[in-house]
Design an enzyme around this catalytic site. Structure first.
Site, PDB file in Angstrom:
ATOM      1  N   HIS A  96      -3.530  -5.575   1.020  1.00  6.71           N
ATOM      2  CA  HIS A  96      -2.829  -5.806   2.292  1.00  6.71           C
ATOM      3  C   HIS A  96      -2.792  -7.297   2.637  1.00  6.71           C
ATOM      4  CE1 HIS A  96      -2.410  -1.676   4.000  1.00  6.71           C
ATOM      5  NE2 HIS A  96      -3.365  -1.409   3.132  1.00  6.71           N
ATOM      6  N   GLU A 140      -1.068  -8.768   4.851  1.00  2.00           N
ATOM      7  CA  GLU A 140      -0.952  -8.981   6.306  1.00  2.00           C
ATOM      8  C   GLU A 140      -2.322  -8.943   6.988  1.00  2.00           C
ATOM      9  OE1 GLU A 140      -0.569  -6.186   4.817  1.00  2.00           O
ATOM     10  OE2 GLU A 140      -1.025  -4.465   6.111  1.00  2.00           O
ATOM     11  N   CYS A 174       0.834  -1.203   0.000  1.00  2.00           N
ATOM     12  CA  CYS A 174       0.000   0.000   0.000  1.00  2.00           C
ATOM     13  C   CYS A 174       0.874   1.260   0.000  1.00  2.00           C
ATOM     14  CB  CYS A 174      -0.986  -0.056   1.169  1.00  2.00           C
ATOM     15  SG  CYS A 174      -2.341   1.114   1.012  1.00  2.00           S
TER      16      CYS A 174
END
Lengths: 83, 219
Positions: free
Chosen positions: B195, B197, B87
């Site tokens: 994302h 994660e 990002c």
């Protein structure tokens, strides 16, 4: 000597400009159906010390190419005035 | 297995803890590196996480590029070290010249926060181990400037050199060629807007991001 620089940062030709397109779609709601090609950029003003107007311009152009604009998507036009 | 991952924190970074947590859950070690330090403390991989580095002033990533740590990241990348920008981290890597192209405001001028389907285009990079081109993943996006642009010359180079890593199956932001992630020529530096994660457990709505991070940890 001190100079004032006005740096007009504009989206490069051929690169889509989402801000301009969104404004262009909104203007007809106010009756401005005659509007075309809205492009949104930004204006940066700064003061710079240099020996001459040409030297000041070179400094500002260097700032533009290395930091103030992203050459992938933006162009800059620089105006320098003695103050 | 990469043991130690350095997660870089700039003023304004806000995804560093999620990233550290995801790395640890997947069996790696992670530590946060401060942007003002010029040492990478001998970590074996680098993640530049999401957020708003230096407030995103001027342009996203434009000021982060001058942080002392970025010079070390650039040498690490040149030597082939694995680097992942997520990002805002992707934006930082493009501004730093470590990845081609730029990210501008989303088409439609909306901040987007949603689960998104992406598809592997090329697996010849640090995220692709164990995956195949065409594999589809559910990974959330959360951005305002995720609209990938580059010159036609760069775009054709990205295509011929297999540098497009991920594409959206339903383009949310206007990115050229639906690009969600790209890599450098040698595939050791990857940037992506989604994302991974935030998609490491079914409890989060998807665990598909784990495949990417596991690949990253094993290079």
């Amino acid at each position: 000597m001190r100079f004032e620089a006005k740096i007009e940062v504009s989206p490069r030709d051929g690169i889509a400009n989402p801000e301009g397109s969104t404004i262009e779609r909104a203007l007809p709601a106010l009756g401005f159906e005659m509007t075309h090609n809205v492009r949104v950029g930004k204006l940066i003003r700064l003061e710079v010390e240099a020996e001459s107007v040409d030297a000041a311009r070179l400094l500002v152009e260097d700032m533009c190419s290395r930091f103030l604009t992203n050459p992938v998507i933006e162009d800059a036009s620089v105006e320098v005035l003695e103050i | 297995m990469t043991r130690r991952v350095g997660v870089i924190r700039f003023p304004g970074t806000n995804c560093e803890f999620d990233t550290v947590d995801a790395v640890r859950v997947l069996g790696g070690e992670a530590e946060i590196l401060w942007h003002g330090d010029s040492s990478l403390k001998n970590v074996e991989a680098i993640v530049i996480p999401g957020g708003f580095a230096h407030g995103d002033y001027l342009r996203c990533g434009a000021i982060a590029r001058f942080s002392p740590v970025m010079e070390a990241v650039a040498s690490f990348a040149r030597e082939g070290g694995p680097v992942l920008g997520i990002c805002n981290g992707f934006q930082v890597l493009t501004e730093a010249g470590l990845l081609p192209g730029a990210l501008q405001k989303n088409v439609g001028m909306k901040f987007l926060c949603s689960m998104q389907q992406v598809e592997f285009v090329s697996t010849q990079n640090v995220l692709g181990k164990g995956s195949a081109a065409g594999d589809r993943l559910q990974i959330p996006i959360n951005h305002f400037e995720g609209n990938y642009v580059c010159s036609p010359e760069i775009l054709s180079r990205l295509e011929t050199q297999e540098q497009i890593v991920l594409r959206y199956t339903d383009n949310p932001n206007g990115s050229m060629k639906d690009i969600a992630g790209v890599c450098n020529e040698s595939g050791n530096v990857v940037g992506m807007m989604p994302h991974p994660e935030r998609a490491t457990s079914a409890l989060m709505g998807s665990s598909d991001g784990a495949a990417l991070l596991k690949s990253f940890l094993s290079t």
